[in-house]
Design a protein around this motif. Structure first.
Motif, mmCIF file in Angstrom:
data_model
loop_
_atom_site.group_PDB
_atom_site.id
_atom_site.type_symbol
_atom_site.label_atom_id
_atom_site.label_comp_id
_atom_site.label_asym_id
_atom_site.label_seq_id
_atom_site.Cartn_x
_atom_site.Cartn_y
_atom_site.Cartn_z
ATOM 1 N N PRO A 34 0.878 -1.353 -0.011
ATOM 2 C CA PRO A 34 -0.038 0.015 -0.144
ATOM 3 C C PRO A 34 0.800 1.290 -0.146
ATOM 4 N N THR A 35 0.321 2.216 -0.589
ATOM 5 C CA THR A 35 1.053 3.490 -0.627
ATOM 6 C C THR A 35 0.369 4.858 0.006
ATOM 7 N N THR A 36 -0.837 4.230 0.568
ATOM 8 C CA THR A 36 -1.679 5.300 1.162
ATOM 9 C C THR A 36 -2.355 4.605 2.211
ATOM 10 N N ALA A 37 -3.296 5.334 2.940
ATOM 11 C CA ALA A 37 -3.906 4.667 3.928
ATOM 12 C C ALA A 37 -5.273 3.949 3.265
ATOM 13 N N ASP A 38 -5.480 4.295 2.270
ATOM 14 C CA ASP A 38 -6.769 3.530 1.479
ATOM 15 C C ASP A 38 -6.195 2.275 0.814
ATOM 16 N N GLY A 39 -4.961 1.883 1.127
ATOM 17 C CA GLY A 39 -4.639 0.700 0.426
ATOM 18 C C GLY A 39 -4.773 -0.795 1.259
ATOM 19 N N THR A 40 -4.480 -2.075 0.660
ATOM 20 C CA THR A 40 -4.286 -3.019 1.365
ATOM 21 C C THR A 40 -3.084 -3.676 1.552
ATOM 22 N N LEU A 41 -2.977 -3.896 2.768
ATOM 23 C CA LEU A 41 -1.711 -4.627 3.208
ATOM 24 C C LEU A 41 -1.837 -6.097 2.925
ATOM 25 N N TYR A 42 -1.188 -6.815 2.120
ATOM 26 C CA TYR A 42 -1.188 -8.284 1.986
ATOM 27 C C TYR A 42 -0.065 -8.827 2.711
ATOM 28 N N ALA A 43 -0.131 -9.596 3.796
ATOM 29 C CA ALA A 43 0.264 -10.198 4.419
ATOM 30 C C ALA A 43 0.482 -11.786 4.889
ATOM 31 N N THR A 44 1.186 -12.381 5.354
ATOM 32 C CA THR A 44 1.082 -13.884 5.598
ATOM 33 C C THR A 44 1.272 -14.070 6.974
ATOM 34 N N PHE A 45 0.729 -15.226 7.515
ATOM 35 C CA PHE A 45 0.989 -15.547 9.088
ATOM 36 C C PHE A 45 1.194 -17.102 8.916
ATOM 37 N N ASN A 46 2.388 -17.723 9.076
ATOM 38 C CA ASN A 46 2.491 -19.118 8.792
ATOM 39 C C ASN A 46 1.946 -19.641 7.276
ATOM 40 N N ASP A 47 2.147 -18.932 6.591
ATOM 41 C CA ASP A 47 1.734 -18.993 5.160
ATOM 42 C C ASP A 47 0.388 -18.998 4.800
ATOM 43 N N THR A 48 -0.492 -18.532 5.799
ATOM 44 C CA THR A 48 -1.712 -18.187 5.520
ATOM 45 C C THR A 48 -2.048 -16.796 5.264
ATOM 46 N N PRO A 49 -2.669 -16.388 4.144
ATOM 47 C CA PRO A 49 -2.694 -14.836 3.699
ATOM 48 C C PRO A 49 -3.716 -14.213 4.328
ATOM 49 N N VAL A 50 -3.321 -12.984 4.601
ATOM 50 C CA VAL A 50 -4.097 -11.959 5.599
ATOM 51 C C VAL A 50 -3.931 -11.056 4.857
ATOM 52 N N GLU A 51 -5.261 -10.086 4.769
ATOM 53 C CA GLU A 51 -5.482 -8.742 3.927
ATOM 54 C C GLU A 51 -5.851 -7.756 4.992
ATOM 55 N N ILE A 52 -5.064 -6.851 5.414
ATOM 56 C CA ILE A 52 -5.469 -5.708 6.216
ATOM 57 C C ILE A 52 -5.781 -4.310 5.561
ATOM 58 N N ASP A 60 -8.454 -16.642 4.835
ATOM 59 C CA ASP A 60 -9.180 -17.245 3.924
ATOM 60 C C ASP A 60 -9.997 -18.151 4.666
ATOM 61 N N GLU A 61 -11.146 -18.754 4.346
ATOM 62 C CA GLU A 61 -11.889 -19.367 4.967
ATOM 63 C C GLU A 61 -11.254 -20.602 5.056
ATOM 64 N N GLY A 62 -11.384 -21.161 6.468
ATOM 65 C CA GLY A 62 -10.945 -22.660 6.749
ATOM 66 C C GLY A 62 -9.406 -22.466 7.130
ATOM 67 N N LYS A 63 -8.910 -21.515 7.009
ATOM 68 C CA LYS A 63 -7.408 -21.216 7.534
ATOM 69 C C LYS A 63 -7.144 -20.655 8.775
ATOM 70 N N LEU A 64 -8.219 -20.326 9.552
ATOM 71 C CA LEU A 64 -8.070 -19.431 10.901
ATOM 72 C C LEU A 64 -7.816 -20.468 11.729
ATOM 73 N N THR A 65 -6.685 -20.328 12.560
ATOM 74 C CA THR A 65 -6.433 -20.980 13.754
ATOM 75 C C THR A 65 -6.649 -19.925 14.900
ATOM 76 N N PRO A 66 -6.853 -20.572 16.228
ATOM 77 C CA PRO A 66 -6.847 -19.653 17.384
ATOM 78 C C PRO A 66 -5.410 -18.737 17.598
ATOM 79 N N GLU A 67 -4.479 -18.998 17.000
ATOM 80 C CA GLU A 67 -3.166 -18.184 17.162
ATOM 81 C C GLU A 67 -3.358 -17.171 16.023
#
Length: 177
Positions: A34-52, A60-67
């Motif tokens: 992202p280059t502005t506050a309106d952007g999307t931050l694409y990250a991973t946690f233990n190879d699971t994609p997360v969009e912020i 992704d559905e089915g990828k959520l763990t308690p951690e």
């Protein structure tokens, strides 16, 4: 990741106390930053994609763990744009997200809190409680939802009719209401 998260949320810096909770997020390779506050931050946690974004944290559905839910809740707790969260996903995912959000005292939109069948609450809470214990968290939000033995009816008394039990909420996306 931390610098970009602060930019997306419009905050000056990530509080030192939360940094260890977010250190495991990595920027997704090949995704635009992202280059502005309106952007999307694409990250991973233990190879699971997360969009912020300023408005949501998704995985992704089915990828959520308690951690992962706990880490997502930590990130959501920094967002000054989110006063009340809307939970989404399956019942199991929303319960996991709910328990994680409770660690950070996040407010949850009442309408996104599902009624969870009583026979599913205990096992879902047990999975989150196991995470809490393994992570060494100082308090458990899941403990109160673990199955409690039903008291036996007194002799010569009919069992009490089952109450319409409504259990508290659950969240794979955190979104402001």
């Amino acid at each position: 990741f931390m610098r970009l998260l602060a930019m997306v949320y419009g905050i000056d810096e990530i509080p030192t106390v939360v940094i260890p909770l977010l250190n495991d997020f990595k920027l997704q390779v090949g995704k635009e930053k992202p280059t502005t506050a309106d952007g999307t931050l694409y990250a991973t946690f233990n190879d699971t994609p997360v969009e912020i974004t300023r408005d949501s944290i998704l995985t992704d559905e089915g990828k959520l763990t308690p951690e992962l839910a706990y880490k997502m809740a930590a990130a959501a707790s920094l967002n000054p744009n989110a006063t009340t969260l809307v939970l989404s996903g399956t019942v199991e995912e929303r319960m996991t997200l709910f328990l994680a959000a409770k660690h950070f005292n996040l407010e949850i939109e009442e309408s996104s809190i599902p009624v969870v069948p009583a026979d599913k609450v205990g096992p879902l809470a047990a999975a989150f409680a196991a995470f809490e214990k393994s992570a060494g968290l100082d308090r458990s939000t899941a403990e109160q939802y673990l199955e409690q033995p039903e008291p036996a009816p007194a002799r010569n008394q009919a069992p009490a009719p089952e109450a319409n039990s409504r259990r508290e909420p659950f969240m794979p996306a955190f979104m402001p209401a």
